[in-house]
Design a protein around this motif. Structure first.
Motif, mmCIF file in Angstrom:
data_model
loop_
_atom_site.group_PDB
_atom_site.id
_atom_site.type_symbol
_atom_site.label_atom_id
_atom_site.label_comp_id
_atom_site.label_asym_id
_atom_site.label_seq_id
_atom_site.Cartn_x
_atom_site.Cartn_y
_atom_site.Cartn_z
ATOM 1 N N TRP A 94 0.826 -1.204 0.000
ATOM 2 C CA TRP A 94 0.000 0.000 0.000
ATOM 3 C C TRP A 94 0.859 1.252 0.000
ATOM 4 C CZ3 TRP A 94 -0.947 4.142 3.256
ATOM 5 C CH2 TRP A 94 -2.149 4.842 3.073
ATOM 6 N N LEU A 95 1.915 1.265 0.828
ATOM 7 C CA LEU A 95 2.830 2.414 0.828
ATOM 8 C C LEU A 95 3.464 2.605 -0.544
ATOM 9 C CD1 LEU A 95 4.661 1.999 4.264
ATOM 10 C CD2 LEU A 95 3.032 3.799 3.646
ATOM 11 N N ALA A 96 3.807 1.502 -1.188
ATOM 12 C CA ALA A 96 4.387 1.600 -2.533
ATOM 13 C C ALA A 96 3.398 2.212 -3.512
ATOM 14 C CB ALA A 96 4.837 0.223 -3.015
ATOM 15 N N ALA A 97 2.136 1.791 -3.422
ATOM 16 C CA ALA A 97 1.118 2.353 -4.314
ATOM 17 C C ALA A 97 0.927 3.842 -4.053
ATOM 18 C CB ALA A 97 -0.198 1.596 -4.147
ATOM 19 N N ARG A 98 0.912 4.241 -2.801
ATOM 20 C CA ARG A 98 0.793 5.663 -2.475
ATOM 21 C C ARG A 98 2.023 6.432 -2.962
ATOM 22 N NH1 ARG A 98 -2.664 7.559 1.549
ATOM 23 N NH2 ARG A 98 -1.856 9.591 0.881
ATOM 24 N N GLN A 99 3.180 5.851 -2.766
ATOM 25 C CA GLN A 99 4.417 6.515 -3.186
ATOM 26 C C GLN A 99 4.467 6.734 -4.698
ATOM 27 O OE1 GLN A 99 6.587 7.960 -1.457
ATOM 28 N NE2 GLN A 99 8.585 7.963 -2.456
ATOM 29 N N SER A 100 3.850 5.834 -5.447
ATOM 30 C CA SER A 100 3.860 5.953 -6.913
ATOM 31 C C SER A 100 3.099 7.170 -7.403
ATOM 32 C CB SER A 100 3.268 4.696 -7.543
ATOM 33 O OG SER A 100 1.848 4.674 -7.421
ATOM 34 N N GLY A 101 2.118 7.614 -6.636
ATOM 35 C CA GLY A 101 1.274 8.720 -7.070
ATOM 36 C C GLY A 101 0.201 8.318 -8.049
ATOM 37 N N LEU A 102 0.132 7.053 -8.423
ATOM 38 C CA LEU A 102 -0.871 6.582 -9.360
ATOM 39 C C LEU A 102 -2.213 6.370 -8.653
ATOM 40 C CD1 LEU A 102 1.303 3.939 -11.261
ATOM 41 C CD2 LEU A 102 0.711 6.248 -12.043
ATOM 42 N N VAL A 103 -3.275 6.492 -9.408
ATOM 43 C CA VAL A 103 -4.608 6.265 -8.867
ATOM 44 C C VAL A 103 -4.854 4.755 -8.776
ATOM 45 C CG1 VAL A 103 -7.077 6.604 -9.240
ATOM 46 C CG2 VAL A 103 -5.464 8.438 -9.801
ATOM 47 N N PHE A 104 -5.335 4.299 -7.630
ATOM 48 C CA PHE A 104 -5.620 2.872 -7.497
ATOM 49 C C PHE A 104 -6.832 2.677 -6.602
ATOM 50 C CE2 PHE A 104 -2.924 3.892 -3.911
ATOM 51 C CZ PHE A 104 -3.349 3.084 -2.872
ATOM 52 N N GLU A 105 -7.559 1.599 -6.864
ATOM 53 C CA GLU A 105 -8.668 1.189 -6.010
ATOM 54 C C GLU A 105 -8.123 0.307 -4.905
ATOM 55 O OE1 GLU A 105 -12.696 -1.609 -6.193
ATOM 56 O OE2 GLU A 105 -11.463 -1.305 -7.995
ATOM 57 N N GLU A 106 -8.530 0.568 -3.691
ATOM 58 C CA GLU A 106 -8.090 -0.202 -2.534
ATOM 59 C C GLU A 106 -9.199 -1.153 -2.093
ATOM 60 O OE1 GLU A 106 -7.807 0.924 2.095
ATOM 61 O OE2 GLU A 106 -6.599 2.198 0.771
#
Length: 220
Positions: free
Chosen positions: A18-30
């Motif tokens: 999750w931290l990696a997804a946030r760090q990417s700045g990309l939009v994602f569904e959780e």
């Protein structure tokens, strides 16, 4: 993109993904899936979990599927920028990758005996010798990274990145179980805990209704 994770209170590998997804700045569904609930075994047999054999986190990006936190970090670095995750300096990047891989494959005693539980802080007890050995190695790694490459930044390699993501659950375990640390590590741990992404995760963990009793004991 869709990221499937486990309970935020307990799932350390989900925190990394999750931290990696946030760090990417990309939009994602959780999508948060309660671990070990009545539907857990049936849910793990579904097509969305098949590639990872039911483990979380698992990231779907169209037809591409990535599981395992370190693989998710590398995939997102490819989709965005390596510099969001890894130091630009080759020597620093080599160390960051080695530290991340060591976290991925080591520190079994700490992980097994002190499960992540973001909602608890237990009174200090003397850890087992194998846990103390894991903590000593972690302190050594943190000290080397900070001394060689930390510079004026708050994190292991200056700016928040993949190595901090990989060690973030260790920071929470140290807090939860009041584990002994080197004096220098307190400021680094404060930086990790107070990072906006971590604050968001911690706040969400506090709101969860699920309780897994085996993770609610002082020593796992």
């Amino acid at each position: 993109m869709k990221l499937i994770i486990g309970n935020k209170a307990y799932s350390s590998w989900s925190l990394r993904g999750w931290l990696a997804a946030r760090q990417s700045g990309l939009v994602f569904e959780e999508v948060v899936v309660p671990l070990y609930d009545a539907e857990w075994d049936r849910r793990r047999e579904g097509d969305e979990f098949a590639p990872s054999s039911g483990k979380v986190p698992i990231l779907w990006d169209g037809d591409a599927v990535v599981w395992d936190s370190l693989a998710i970090i590398e995939y997102l670095a490819e989709q965005t920028s390596r510099d969001l995750f890894w130091p630009a300096d080759p020597a620093a990047r080599a160390m960051a990758r080695s530290m991340s891989a060591e976290m991925h494959s080591s520190f079994t005693a700490l992980r097994k005996k002190h499960s992540m539980n973001i909602r608890q802080v237990f009174p200090p007890q003397r850890p087992d010798d194998d846990v103390l050995a894991d903590l000593a190695r972690i302190m050594e790694l943190w000290a080397q990274a900070r001394a060689r490459f930390g510079g004026d930044g708050e994190f292991l390699f200056g700016a928040f990145g993949a190595a901090d993501i990989m060690y973030a659950p260790v920071v929470t375990r140290i807090v939860t179980y009041s584990l002994p640390i080197a004096r220098f590590a307190a400021s680094y741990m404060d930086a990790v805990i107070n990072h906006p992404f971590m604050q968001d995760w911690i706040a969400a963990a506090q709101e969860e209704e699920w309780v897994i009793e085996k993770f609610e004991q002082p020593v796992g």
